[in-house]
Scaffold this active site. Structure first.
Site, PDB file in Angstrom:
ATOM      1  CD  GLU A 144      -3.175   0.903   2.112  1.00  0.00           C
ATOM      2  OE1 GLU A 144      -2.871   1.271   3.258  1.00  0.00           O
ATOM      3  OE2 GLU A 144      -4.314   0.492   1.820  1.00  0.00           O
ATOM      4  CG  HIS A 166       5.413 -29.107   4.574  1.00  0.00           C
ATOM      5  ND1 HIS A 166       6.115 -30.261   4.282  1.00  0.00           N
ATOM      6  CD2 HIS A 166       5.935 -28.631   5.732  1.00  0.00           C
ATOM      7  CE1 HIS A 166       7.001 -30.491   5.246  1.00  0.00           C
ATOM      8  NE2 HIS A 166       6.909 -29.517   6.130  1.00  0.00           N
ATOM      9  CE  LYS A 207     -11.314   2.935   1.225  1.00  0.00           C
ATOM     10  NZ  LYS A 207     -10.791   3.923   2.158  1.00  0.00           N
TER      11      LYS A 207
END
Ligand SMILES: O=P(O)(O)OC[C@H]1O[C@](O)(CO)[C@@H](O)[C@@H]1O
Length: 560
Positions: free
Chosen positions: A369, A400, A524
């Site tokens: 960000e 893994h 947004k």
């Protein structure tokens, strides 16, 4: 900051020198560098504030570092550090300072910003936080029905969630003894799934919510808060024989933390349950102040202050150390070298300590960000790479999962390995302690082995017999290792500050603003428009074919 001149970094002389220098190193394998320079550990390792930073497994040599120091000087790093720490308006697009470092100044310090000493105000906000923490820890905070509070649910997202979540998890061993037990939980997602789980398990009489939002406008957080308020009101106002007022329920069950006291008041947070901070603290840098309330609730105020002191130790080092000794500068330069000169644009964060489970998620926001930008501070498009794609998880589990790609895939990836040297000394039972210490040694062995195999490839094997192609490891993947003497509030503070400053130095060199996040805003805005259409209050015909199809599929599901 960057460039005392208006030159972009790729036009600086040192950038050009580094490009040519990279051509000479491009095909030199890390194992060759170790073969020709046996003292790489001494040359490329530094220790500060309880941390050891090992940069010897980067694909660079002494000349690279010298050229990178020149680049940092040409880009104006030293003066930019001074500008940051002294409160200059380094956040140019929002025209304000970025003063998270002021939140961890000791109380006898002074920092005058634009004519005002801000240290006293910072310490007053900590004192106010301490008063709330003490009431909760003393069992004196009572819910609307008179019972002491046992559960605190933090409602926040991004910087108002990830930092406190990461640190409370990392430092859970540091819970103070002999306090009224208060459990801290986190709900961030706007879909309500985390919150719904808490609401199904917690007792409203003994639960309070911390509404944590710098802007106090974030829909994710406000929608969770509204659901929580309705849950409390429906459970508590009709509780027992005498009705309880909605006002009392909201008063006793919500704390607000924000830079906007007006909006907290408008929402209904009582004045004395409001904690505030300042616009000059970026959301993703806000865990050091009142947004850190959940941290203080878990570890206590004394440990919270240790956490701040650890970060401050790193700040002082950042301000005072020469570039060649300066951990954040060195870590930043390793990143610049990898991204811009070796063309390595993937970066994995791999802690070998379960307590750091959320560290990668926290860094994803801090780094991406901040530095996921493509215009200069002056608003010019740029034509060089900035922040790499960064992801990670606990190293032992990642072994893994995605290590296969690190070892035998086609992508170059740089890795940060993070581990504490000492662990489990506090475990009382000697047998359990012995077993857990064995497990710690196992984790360290794996951590050190993985960075070695990534570096050497199958040459790490002593037996050098012929190997079929599918078993070949090419190695040559660079990595950094950060060792903590042990994981304490202070060393965690130093570690986070190390990465914060690394991000800043990279931004200076890339000539970008790490303190804004305009890229998030459009999403947004469009989400608000889309919600209107989903709610049949907007014009579907304006939508593209895919979005239209998705909305129609949702409407069809509502008819079933
Ligand atoms: O604390 P707030 O204002 O609710 O913002 C939450 C998060 O949202 C963002 O603004 C991005 O959407 C982050 O930078 C911030 O940490």
């Amino acid at each position: 900051m960057a460039s005392a001149s208006s030159a972009t970094p790729d036009t600086l002389p040192a950038w050009q020198t580094l490009k040519h220098h990279a051509e000479t190193l491009q095909h030199v394998h890390l194992k060759t560098l170790f073969g020709t320079e046996p003292s790489r550990w001494e040359s490329f390792t530094r220790q500060v504030a309880g941390l050891t930073l090992d940069l010897s497994k980067q694909r660079w040599d002494d000349d690279t570092l010298e050229h990178l120091f020149t680049l940092a000087s040409e880009a104006g790093v030293p003066s930019a550090i001074e500008a940051l720490l002294s409160g200059k308006r380094v956040n140019v697009s929002e025209n304000r300072p970025a003063l998270h470092t002021a939140l961890r100044l000791p109380d006898d310090a002074t920092l005058e910003v634009e004519g005002e000493d801000i240290v006293a105000a910072v310490h007053e906000s900590l004192a106010q936080m301490e008063r709330l923490v003490s009431r909760l820890h003393a069992g004196q905070w009572r819910g609307a029905t008179g019972k002491p509070i046992r559960h605190v649910v933090n409602l926040g997202v991004g910087g108002s969630d990830l930092g406190p979540l990461m640190v409370t998890h990392a430092l859970a061993d540091f819970r103070p003894k002999d306090i009224h037990p208060v459990e801290v939980h986190f709900a961030s997602t706007m879909d309500g799934s985390q919150l719904a789980d808490y609401l199904s398990r917690l007792n409203p009489e003994t639960t309070i919510f911390v509404l944590s939002s710098k802007s106090f406008t974030t829909i994710d957080t406000l929608s969770n808060a509204n659901t929580a308020r309705e849950w409390l009101l429906s459970r508590l106002t009709q509780h027992g024989a005498t009705p309880i007022s909605a006002e009392l329920v909201v008063r006793q069950h919500f704390i607000g933390v924000s830079a906007s006291p007006e909006k907290m008041t408008e929402w209904g947070i009582a004045d004395d349950h409001q904690l505030t901070f300042w616009e000059w603290v970026g959301g993703r840098y806000s865990l050091w102040g009142t947004i850190g309330l959940p941290i203080a609730l878990v570890v206590g105020m004394a440990n919270f202050r240790e956490f701040l002191a650890g970060a401050h130790a790193m700040d002082r080092h950042f301000a005072e150390a020469e570039m060649a000794e300066n951990l954040p500068v060195l870590l930043a330069l390793a990143g610049i070298w990898n991204v811009n000169f070796l063309d390595i644009r993937a970066h994995s964060i791999l802690p070998y300590d379960g307590r750091l489970e959320y560290f990668a998620a926290y860094l994803e926001q801090l780094e991406m960000e901040s530095n996921g930008k493509s215009v200069t501070r002056q608003g010019q498009p740029i034509n060089y790479s900035t922040c790499p794609v960064l992801w990670g998880q606990l190293g032992p589990n990642a072994q893994h999962a995605f290590y296969q790609l690190l070892h035998q895939g086609t992508q170059p990836v740089v890795c940060d390995f993070i581990a504490p040297l000492k662990r489990y000394d506090e475990v009382e039972d000697p047998d359990t302690r012995r077993h857990l210490k064995t497990q710690h040694r196992l984790a360290l062995a794996n951590c050190f082995a993985q960075s070695r195999v990534l570096m050497l490839g199958d040459d790490a094997l002593e037996d050098d017999g012929p190997r079929p192609e599918h078993k070949r490891y090419r190695g040559n993947q660079p990595s950094t290792t950060v060792l903590l003497d042990q994981l304490t509030p202070a060393t965690l503070g130093s570690l986070i500050a190390l990465y914060e400053h690394k991000v800043f130095v990279q931004a200076v060199i890339w000539d970008i603003n790490p303190f804004d996040q305009w890229g998030v805003e459009l999403g947004k805005q469009i989400a608000t428009d889309t919600q209107k259409i989903i709610d049949h209050e907007g014009d579907l015909s304006r939508m593209d074919a895919s979005s239209k199809g998705l909305i129609e599929a949702f409407w069809a599901s509502e008819q079933e």
